[in-house]
Design an enzyme around this catalytic site. Structure first.
Site, PDB file in Angstrom:
ATOM      1  N   PRO A  16       0.788  -1.228   0.000  1.00  0.00           N
ATOM      2  CA  PRO A  16       0.000   0.000   0.000  1.00  0.00           C
ATOM      3  C   PRO A  16       0.821   1.279   0.000  1.00  0.00           C
ATOM      4  O   PRO A  16       1.888   1.345   0.628  1.00  0.00           O
ATOM      5  CB  PRO A  16      -0.824  -0.098   1.293  1.00  0.00           C
ATOM      6  CG  PRO A  16      -0.140  -1.124   2.116  1.00  0.00           C
ATOM      7  CD  PRO A  16       0.520  -2.067   1.165  1.00  0.00           C
ATOM      8  N   ASN A  17       0.299   2.258  -0.710  1.00  0.00           N
ATOM      9  CA  ASN A  17       0.850   3.617  -0.804  1.00  0.00           C
ATOM     10  C   ASN A  17       2.107   3.714  -1.666  1.00  0.00           C
ATOM     11  O   ASN A  17       2.601   4.816  -1.909  1.00  0.00           O
ATOM     12  CB  ASN A  17       1.134   4.218   0.593  1.00  0.00           C
ATOM     13  CG  ASN A  17      -0.123   4.304   1.433  1.00  0.00           C
ATOM     14  OD1 ASN A  17      -1.127   4.849   0.972  1.00  0.00           O
ATOM     15  ND2 ASN A  17      -0.109   3.732   2.626  1.00  0.00           N
ATOM     16  N   ARG A  24       5.149  11.121  -2.352  1.00  0.00           N
ATOM     17  CA  ARG A  24       4.933  10.745  -0.956  1.00  0.00           C
ATOM     18  C   ARG A  24       6.225  10.879  -0.144  1.00  0.00           C
ATOM     19  O   ARG A  24       7.214  10.209  -0.458  1.00  0.00           O
ATOM     20  CB  ARG A  24       4.479   9.284  -0.968  1.00  0.00           C
ATOM     21  CG  ARG A  24       4.319   8.667   0.373  1.00  0.00           C
ATOM     22  CD  ARG A  24       4.140   7.164   0.261  1.00  0.00           C
ATOM     23  NE  ARG A  24       4.017   6.615   1.577  1.00  0.00           N
ATOM     24  CZ  ARG A  24       4.349   5.378   1.911  1.00  0.00           C
ATOM     25  NH1 ARG A  24       4.794   4.530   0.997  1.00  0.00           N
ATOM     26  NH2 ARG A  24       4.216   4.980   3.147  1.00  0.00           N
ATOM     27  N   TYR A  29      11.397   8.498   0.961  1.00  0.00           N
ATOM     28  CA  TYR A  29      11.252   7.575  -0.173  1.00  0.00           C
ATOM     29  C   TYR A  29      11.836   8.080  -1.486  1.00  0.00           C
ATOM     30  O   TYR A  29      11.771   7.373  -2.497  1.00  0.00           O
ATOM     31  CB  TYR A  29       9.759   7.235  -0.356  1.00  0.00           C
ATOM     32  CG  TYR A  29       9.142   6.651   0.903  1.00  0.00           C
ATOM     33  CD1 TYR A  29       9.662   5.491   1.468  1.00  0.00           C
ATOM     34  CD2 TYR A  29       8.068   7.266   1.536  1.00  0.00           C
ATOM     35  CE1 TYR A  29       9.124   4.957   2.630  1.00  0.00           C
ATOM     36  CE2 TYR A  29       7.515   6.731   2.695  1.00  0.00           C
ATOM     37  CZ  TYR A  29       8.052   5.584   3.241  1.00  0.00           C
ATOM     38  OH  TYR A  29       7.523   5.049   4.396  1.00  0.00           O
ATOM     39  N   ASN A  81       8.041  -5.737  -1.405  1.00  0.00           N
ATOM     40  CA  ASN A  81       8.037  -4.609  -0.482  1.00  0.00           C
ATOM     41  C   ASN A  81       6.610  -4.553   0.076  1.00  0.00           C
ATOM     42  O   ASN A  81       5.722  -3.977  -0.556  1.00  0.00           O
ATOM     43  CB  ASN A  81       8.396  -3.299  -1.189  1.00  0.00           C
ATOM     44  CG  ASN A  81       8.448  -2.137  -0.198  1.00  0.00           C
ATOM     45  OD1 ASN A  81       8.031  -2.278   0.960  1.00  0.00           O
ATOM     46  ND2 ASN A  81       8.948  -0.996  -0.649  1.00  0.00           N
ATOM     47  N   ALA A  84       3.550  -0.914   4.604  1.00  0.00           N
ATOM     48  CA  ALA A  84       3.129  -0.928   6.020  1.00  0.00           C
ATOM     49  C   ALA A  84       2.736  -2.327   6.497  1.00  0.00           C
ATOM     50  O   ALA A  84       2.832  -2.627   7.699  1.00  0.00           O
ATOM     51  CB  ALA A  84       1.979   0.049   6.233  1.00  0.00           C
ATOM     52  N   GLU A 105      13.036  -9.443   0.749  1.00  0.00           N
ATOM     53  CA  GLU A 105      12.244  -8.314   1.249  1.00  0.00           C
ATOM     54  C   GLU A 105      12.986  -7.026   0.911  1.00  0.00           C
ATOM     55  O   GLU A 105      14.196  -6.948   1.145  1.00  0.00           O
ATOM     56  CB  GLU A 105      12.110  -8.474   2.773  1.00  0.00           C
ATOM     57  CG  GLU A 105      11.459  -7.302   3.484  1.00  0.00           C
ATOM     58  CD  GLU A 105      11.584  -7.415   5.019  1.00  0.00           C
ATOM     59  OE1 GLU A 105      12.271  -8.343   5.527  1.00  0.00           O
ATOM     60  OE2 GLU A 105      11.005  -6.550   5.705  1.00  0.00           O
ATOM     61  N   HIS A 107      12.950  -2.579   1.018  1.00  0.00           N
ATOM     62  CA  HIS A 107      12.377  -1.304   1.462  1.00  0.00           C
ATOM     63  C   HIS A 107      13.199  -0.175   0.872  1.00  0.00           C
ATOM     64  O   HIS A 107      14.433  -0.295   0.768  1.00  0.00           O
ATOM     65  CB  HIS A 107      12.392  -1.192   2.989  1.00  0.00           C
ATOM     66  CG  HIS A 107      11.610  -2.273   3.653  1.00  0.00           C
ATOM     67  ND1 HIS A 107      10.233  -2.271   3.685  1.00  0.00           N
ATOM     68  CD2 HIS A 107      12.004  -3.423   4.262  1.00  0.00           C
ATOM     69  CE1 HIS A 107       9.816  -3.367   4.299  1.00  0.00           C
ATOM     70  NE2 HIS A 107      10.875  -4.096   4.651  1.00  0.00           N
ATOM     71  N   ARG A 114      14.162   4.329  11.640  1.00  0.00           N
ATOM     72  CA  ARG A 114      12.931   5.122  11.737  1.00  0.00           C
ATOM     73  C   ARG A 114      12.179   4.800  13.044  1.00  0.00           C
ATOM     74  O   ARG A 114      12.780   4.335  13.997  1.00  0.00           O
ATOM     75  CB  ARG A 114      12.086   4.885  10.482  1.00  0.00           C
ATOM     76  CG  ARG A 114      12.822   5.324   9.210  1.00  0.00           C
ATOM     77  CD  ARG A 114      11.980   5.136   7.968  1.00  0.00           C
ATOM     78  NE  ARG A 114      10.748   5.928   8.035  1.00  0.00           N
ATOM     79  CZ  ARG A 114       9.727   5.772   7.181  1.00  0.00           C
ATOM     80  NH1 ARG A 114       9.809   4.882   6.207  1.00  0.00           N
ATOM     81  NH2 ARG A 114       8.657   6.521   7.298  1.00  0.00           N
TER      82      ARG A 114
HETATM   83  C1  DQA Z   1       8.508   0.958   3.287  1.00  0.00           C
HETATM   84  C2  DQA Z   1       8.703   1.169   4.796  1.00  0.00           C
HETATM   85  C3  DQA Z   1       7.398   0.945   5.544  1.00  0.00           C
HETATM   86  O1  DQA Z   1       7.598   1.151   6.946  1.00  0.00           O
HETATM   87  C4  DQA Z   1       6.351   1.931   5.067  1.00  0.00           C
HETATM   88  O2  DQA Z   1       5.119   1.685   5.709  1.00  0.00           O
HETATM   89  C5  DQA Z   1       6.199   1.944   3.588  1.00  0.00           C
HETATM   90  C6  DQA Z   1       7.381   1.808   2.746  1.00  0.00           C
HETATM   91  C7  DQA Z   1       9.777   1.314   2.489  1.00  0.00           C
HETATM   92  O3  DQA Z   1       9.857   0.911   1.325  1.00  0.00           O
HETATM   93  O4  DQA Z   1      10.660   2.004   2.992  1.00  0.00           O
HETATM   94  O5  DQA Z   1       5.115   2.161   3.078  1.00  0.00           O
HETATM   95  O6  DQA Z   1       8.224  -0.412   3.058  1.00  0.00           O
END
Ligand code: DQA
Length: 157
Positions: A16-17, A24, A29, A81, A84, A105, A107, A114
Site C-alpha cells: 500500500p501507498n 509521498r 522515499y 516490499n 506498512a 524483502e 524497502h 525510523r
Molecule cells: C517501506 C517502509 C514501511 O515502513 C512503510 O510503511 C512503507 C514503505 C519502504 O519501502 O521504505 O510504506 O516499506
C-alpha cells in the site's frame, strides 16, 4: 542434444501507498516514481535474461492472491516490499510460507533508522535476505541477489 532452459520468472510485489512514490514523503522515499522503479527493474531483468512481473496493490488480500497464484504461474522467486503490511501482516507471512517460493524483502527507506514500530518485520526471518535504505536501488540489488541465489539453487551449490 540441446536442452531448452526455462527462463527464471521473478514476481515483484509492492504494498500500500507505494503507488504514491515520487509525491509521498520524499525525505524517506526519494523522488522516483514506482513506474520508474518498474522500468529500471524491467531493464535489469532483460539484461539478466529473466522474466519479470511487477505488481502493486493497496489491498492485503490482493497481495495474498498474487502470492497464492505464484506457484501455478511457475514463479521462481519473489521480491516483495510489503510497505506498512511489513509490520503487521501475519497473513502475508503465512502466504509466503505456504507458497514455498524463495523471496527477498525490500524497502526504500532504512526501516531500522525510523520509528520503533517499523523495526519489526513479519517476514525478515523467512526471507533469503532484506535490502533496505537504498531507494530504488534496493530493488535492483534484490533482483541481482535473487537471480544469483536461484542459479546457485538450480546448480545445487
Ligand atoms: C517501506 C517502509 C514501511 O515502513 C512503510 O510503511 C512503507 C514503505 C519502504 O519501502 O521504505 O510504506 O516499506
Amino acid at each position: 542434444m540441446s536442452q531448452q532452459i526455462k527462463k527464471l520468472h521473478i514476481l515483484t510485489l509492492n504494498g500500500p501507498n507505494l503507488n504514491m512514490l515520487g509525491k509521498r514523503e520524499p525525505a524517506h522515499y526519494g523522488r522516483e516514481s514506482l513506474e520508474t522503479i518498474s522500468e529500471n527493474l524491467h531493464a535489469l531483468a532483460a539484461k539478466l535474461g529473466v522474466t519479470l512481473t511487477f505488481e502493486q496493490s493497496n489491498h492485503e488480500g490482493v497481495l495474498i492472491d498474487h502470492i497464492q497464484s505464484a506457484p501455478d504461474l511457475a514463479v521462481d522467486g519473489i521480491i516483495i516490499n510489503p510497505a506498512a503490511y511489513t509490520h503487521t501482516s501475519i497473513a502475508i507471512r503465512d502466504a509466503l510460507l505456504a507458497s514455498k517460493i524463495p523471496f527477498i524483502e525490500v524497502h526504500l527507506s532504512n526501516i531500522y533508522a525510523r520509528e520503533p514500530f517499523r523495526h519489526k518485520s513479519m517476514v525478515s526471518d523467512i526471507a533469503i535476505g532484506t535490502i533496505a535504505g537504498l531507494g530504488g536501488d534496493s530493488y535492483q540489488l534484490a533482483l541481482r541477489g535473487l537471480v544469483t541465489k536461484l542459479h546457485q539453487n538450480n546448480r545445487g551449490d
